[in-house]
Structures are given as C-alpha cells and as structure tokens.
Design a protein around this motif. Structure first.
Motif, PDB file in Angstrom:
ATOM      1  N   TYR A 120      57.395  54.052  75.300  1.00 53.12           N
ATOM      2  CA  TYR A 120      57.717  53.675  76.682  1.00 53.12           C
ATOM      3  C   TYR A 120      56.966  54.603  77.653  1.00 53.12           C
ATOM      4  O   TYR A 120      56.484  54.156  78.681  1.00 53.12           O
ATOM      5  N   ARG A 121      56.887  55.895  77.288  1.00 54.36           N
ATOM      6  CA  ARG A 121      56.156  56.816  78.167  1.00 54.36           C
ATOM      7  C   ARG A 121      54.674  56.461  78.175  1.00 54.36           C
ATOM      8  O   ARG A 121      54.027  56.479  79.218  1.00 54.36           O
ATOM      9  N   GLN A 122      54.119  56.127  76.982  1.00 54.24           N
ATOM     10  CA  GLN A 122      52.679  55.806  76.899  1.00 54.24           C
ATOM     11  C   GLN A 122      52.320  54.545  77.656  1.00 54.24           C
ATOM     12  O   GLN A 122      51.258  54.457  78.247  1.00 54.24           O
ATOM     13  N   HIS A 123      53.203  53.535  77.565  1.00 56.42           N
ATOM     14  CA  HIS A 123      52.886  52.267  78.224  1.00 56.42           C
ATOM     15  C   HIS A 123      53.303  52.315  79.681  1.00 56.42           C
ATOM     16  O   HIS A 123      53.966  51.431  80.192  1.00 56.42           O
TER      17      HIS A 123
ATOM     18  N   LEU B 196      50.125  43.454  73.500  1.00 54.60           N
ATOM     19  CA  LEU B 196      49.665  44.813  73.184  1.00 54.60           C
ATOM     20  C   LEU B 196      50.819  45.796  72.970  1.00 54.60           C
ATOM     21  O   LEU B 196      50.875  46.469  71.933  1.00 54.60           O
ATOM     22  N   PRO B 197      51.781  45.892  73.920  1.00 57.78           N
ATOM     23  CA  PRO B 197      52.880  46.849  73.677  1.00 57.78           C
ATOM     24  C   PRO B 197      53.723  46.449  72.457  1.00 57.78           C
ATOM     25  O   PRO B 197      54.203  47.320  71.734  1.00 57.78           O
ATOM     26  N   SER B 198      53.883  45.148  72.215  1.00 56.65           N
ATOM     27  CA  SER B 198      54.647  44.725  71.029  1.00 56.65           C
ATOM     28  C   SER B 198      53.981  45.243  69.763  1.00 56.65           C
ATOM     29  O   SER B 198      54.659  45.613  68.803  1.00 56.65           O
ATOM     30  N   GLY B 199      52.649  45.257  69.750  1.00 55.93           N
ATOM     31  CA  GLY B 199      51.930  45.741  68.574  1.00 55.93           C
ATOM     32  C   GLY B 199      52.334  47.156  68.226  1.00 55.93           C
ATOM     33  O   GLY B 199      52.598  47.478  67.059  1.00 55.93           O
ATOM     34  N   ASP B 200      52.425  48.024  69.242  1.00 55.77           N
ATOM     35  CA  ASP B 200      52.834  49.420  68.997  1.00 55.77           C
ATOM     36  C   ASP B 200      54.267  49.480  68.474  1.00 55.77           C
ATOM     37  O   ASP B 200      54.568  50.222  67.550  1.00 55.77           O
TER      38      ASP B 200
END
Ligand SMILES: [Zn+2]
Length: 492
Positions: free
Chosen positions: A306-309, A104-108
């Motif tokens: 980074y802040r969002q995740h 999921l974070p890689s997608g962003d």
C-alpha cells in the motif's frame, strides 16, 4: 486462439449464441467466485476463487474443475482476494497453459496472497497427515503447493486501469476501479462477431464510497448484462464517522481496563485501513498514543505494498484536493517472526491487529486462546464473518469456542463495528448499477448469501424497476445475436 479445441466441460455454442456464461461459483454464496465465458473463439475464466468459511468449502475446493483446465485460454482476475483468485494455482497444476490477466497492483498482492495460500494448504495437509498416519488412514495431497503458486505467478500479465486489452479474436476487456482493496477492478468485457457486439460487466467486489486509501469506483456506463456483487445487499453500513467514533471509544475503554484489544483483520485492506484510523485518531488527540502491534507477516507485506502503490493515493489527492497520506499509529510495531508474536502473550494494554480476518487460522488464534477467557479483553470485530467461522461464532455471542481442539470460554467483550466493510452497502450497490440498468442491462446477482441478494433484488425492483436474476451454481446465461439479447437458463 482461433476456434477452441475440443475439451471436457465446454459446450459448442448454438448458432445464434454469441456468448455463453456459466456460473461456477459465488452464486448464492459469498466466496468461490468463478464464471466461465465462452465465445466462438475463446474460453475465458473470470475469477478462480477459493470457497471459504462455508461448511462444505474444503470438499468444494478439492472437487475437479467443471472443465478441462488445458482447454481454457485465459483467466481474468478482478482482484487479489483468494475467494476470487485462490484456485489459480490448482488450475495451473491441472494443466492450464494460458495467461492470467489482472491489474498492476493486483499482481503484487497476488504474489503475497497466493504464496501464503499455498503455504497454508501445505501446512494443513502436513498436520492432517500426521494424524492420519497415527490412525492408519490413507494420506492426503495438498490442494496445491507453493511451486504451483509460483508457476501461476509466472503467467500473470498485468494491465493499468482503463486500458482496453484484446484477449482473443472478438473479445476485449477493460479493468476499471472498484475500490474495495488495492488493485481491485470491475471488468468490462466486449464480445463481437459478425457485426454484433454484446457487453458484460463483472462488478467484482465493490468498495465503499468513503474508503480513505483508494480512489472511488467508476461504474461503467452501459452493458447488456451485469454481474453485481451482493455481499451486503440487505443493508446499509453505519456511517464511517460513527464507526470510527466507536473504534475510538472501544480503544479508550479497553485501555482503561488494562486489557488487550484484539482486532482480527483481513491482511489486505482492512489492516491498513484500521492502522490509518488509529493513526488519524491519535493525531486528532481523540485517543492516547497506544502500543499497536501488527502481528501478521502477510499484513505487513500488504502494508508495504500500500505504501509502494502511492500512485493510487496521489490520484486520490488530485481527485479530491485533500491530503491522503496513509497515517499509521506512532507506536506501531511490526511483528514479523513467530518469536515477536509470542512475546505479545505477556503483554497488557496492547492493541493487537492479527489475521486471519474471520479467525479461521493464523496468529489471531493464539491471541484469542490467550485472551478470550479474560474479562479485561476486548475483541473488536471490524470485518465480514462468514457463516461457520470462529469469528461468526464470537459475533453470535458463543460462550465457549474451540481453538486448536480445546474449549476456551469467552469472557471477553466482543464488539462488532459494522461500518468498516470493504464492501459497498445496499444503497451504494443500487447507486453503482443504476446507470447500467438505465442503459438496458440485465442484472444477475452474485457473491451474496441467499437472503442478502434476495433483499437486494427487492430493492432494485423497487428503486429501478429491474428484475434481477439470482443464479445458482451451474446456471447459464446466453447472449444472443438476434432477438432478446440476454437469456437466462437454469442448469441446462
Ligand atoms: Zn474481495
């Protein structure tokens, strides 16, 4: 997916072969990660990375894929760095129709990095074509365009860490944490047919044990084969405390001299880490509060992600019991526009974080041109510099470098802080793979320059008894149903 169609570049498996894995990149070099996995039912590409830095990388990226893109069923990406993902838009342009699997974070992050990469290719080609037009040479096509990146992003299928996902008949994968950067994973792949199952682990890029913003890596327990990265296979990094100490010293001295401090950073990971350390040092009153500029639109977007995740940080907090909020410098300015970037040219006593991390492009080049010739300038190198890059030339003590075709003399102090790597050092790599070796896994070393992986191979032999294989591009490893499960074949 059923039985794979006939297509160029794929081979029929032998009767006793369960899986065939072909090393298509990052074999004897750091970048261009790409491994083709073929089973009786599917063809999956693990990573589809750009070659960077090395002398022939441009030509290598332009070469047609070793296989027909339309014949491929799916792509699995270990993380968003372009040396692992940056050829995906080209793959889509060449006819790939399947899905692209990532965390999921890689997608962003892929949204940020692939669009940026496409933009750079468009711009570079435009500049080159202007030159070619003037000299009457034939015009070039960009490697790919933003539209190709957009089509690639539409194919993303995102997964949480730890969940087992079925990609094809008899093929399951699972993403486990690798630290390194936000979303980075090692991938476990199980292939089964007729009551036999074999397992391959792709380490991806492994992070360090003491990275402040992400949860520690989770080495898989057992496998038949593991592809282990070896970027820093020849050494251990200096301790992080020592390196943060050096950063504090560099910042304090530079500010005293009144010059600027230039820190070339990778937009994703290193930029956020360095901001975090500067923020931490300020709050501990180890350094004064400094005017810090993050001058990279991509690093700014990554910082926002980074802040969002923050879930990654919350997980880290519950795992370690300590507070893990990312701290940022109090006097941080985000330079989004080119005008804001250019205003920095008149400043003194500023700390400027800018990309690209190896000084191969981006806004850092402008800052280097403006500051390298001044004795009061400090350049603080905080990341890996591949052979052939401007960053490597600076680390190597070059007295003059060429920027935008002009010679620039280097009077600035260049300091290299080796301890900030996003990659595990030798002992950490051995520690990560030790359990897999104990389970009987064979090891193939990838993502490393030749001397570095040779050093890691020697260390692995000494400390675990494992004889690691060092494949080159085109080599194959075959996983068998019977007898010796793992068979290495040099360029068949
Ligand atoms: Zn990476």
């Amino acid at each position: 997916m059923g039985s794979p169609r006939k297509a160029r570049g794929f081979r029929r498996l032998e009767p006793d072969e369960l899986v065939r894995l072909t090393f298509l990149g990052a074999a004897g070099e750091v970048t261009g990660s790409s491994f083709l996995l073929e089973t009786g039912a599917a063809r999956i590409l693990f990573d589809c990375g750009l070659c960077q830095g090395e002398r022939h990388s441009r030509a290598q990226n332009q070469r047609p894929f070793a296989f027909e893109a339309a014949g491929l069923d799916a792509v699995v990406l270990t993380h968003a760095h372009v040396d692992h993902s940056g050829l995906v838009p080209k793959l889509v342009r060449d006819g790939f129709r399947g899905k692209i699997h990532a965390t999921l974070p890689s997608g962003d992050l892929l949204g940020v990095l692939l669009r940026d990469s496409a933009h750079i290719h468009e711009q570079d080609t435009k500049h080159e074509n202007r030159r070619r037009e003037r000299s009457g040479k034939p015009l070039l096509e960009p490697l790919y365009e933003v539209a190709d990146a957009e089509r690639a992003l539409e194919k993303l299928v995102l997964h949480p860490f730890e969940r087992v996902v079925e990609l094809a008949d008899g093929l399951r994968v699972r993403f486990v944490r690798a630290r390194h950067i936000l979303g980075a994973a090692s991938v476990e792949a199980w292939v089964a047919a007729e009551h036999v199952e074999r397992k391959i682990v792709f380490s991806g890029d492994l992070g360090r044990r003491h990275e402040p913003l992400l949860r520690p890596p989770e080495p898989p327990g057992e496998a038949d084969l593991v592809l282990l990265e070896s970027t820093y296979g020849d050494r251990d990094h200096k301790s992080l405390e020592h390196t943060v100490e050096e950063l504090a010293q560099a910042l304090t001295e530079s500010v005293r001299d009144g010059g600027n401090v230039l820190i070339p950073v990778f937009a994703v990971g290193r930029a956020q880490e360095i901001l975090h350390y500067i923020g931490t040092l300020e709050r501990a009153r180890r350094i004064p509060e400094l005017p810090v500029f993050l001058d990279s639109p991509m690093a700014i977007r990554a910082t926002e992600l980074y802040r969002q995740h923050a879930e990654c940080l919350r997980e880290l907090e519950s795992a370690t019991g300590r507070r893990c909020q990312p701290l940022e410098p109090r006097r941080l300015t985000l330079c989004r526009t080119p005008e804001e970037s250019m205003q920095l040219n008149g400043r003194h006593g500023a700390v400027i974080l800018s990309s690209s991390g190896m000084c191969e492009g981006g806004r850092i080049l402008h800052h280097l041109r403006h500051n390298l010739w001044r004795e009061s300038t400090d350049v603080v190198i905080v990341g890996f510099q591949a052979r052939g890059t401007l960053g490597r030339a600076l680390v190597g003590g070059a007295r003059t470098v060429r920027i935008f075709g002009e010679p620039v003399s280097v009077k600035a102090r260049v300091r290299t802080l080796g301890g900030f790597s996003a990659h595990a050092g030798q002992s950490e790599l051995v520690g990560w793979v030790r359990g897999l070796v104990a389970s009987g896994a064979r090891v193939a070393l990838v993502h490393g320059e030749h001397e570095k992986r040779a050093a890691l191979a020697a260390e692995l032999l000494a400390r675990t008894g494992a004889r690691a294989w060092q494949p080159v591009r085109g080599d194959v490893v075959s996983l068998r149903r019977r007898g010796e499960p793992v068979v290495f074949v040099e360029k068949p």
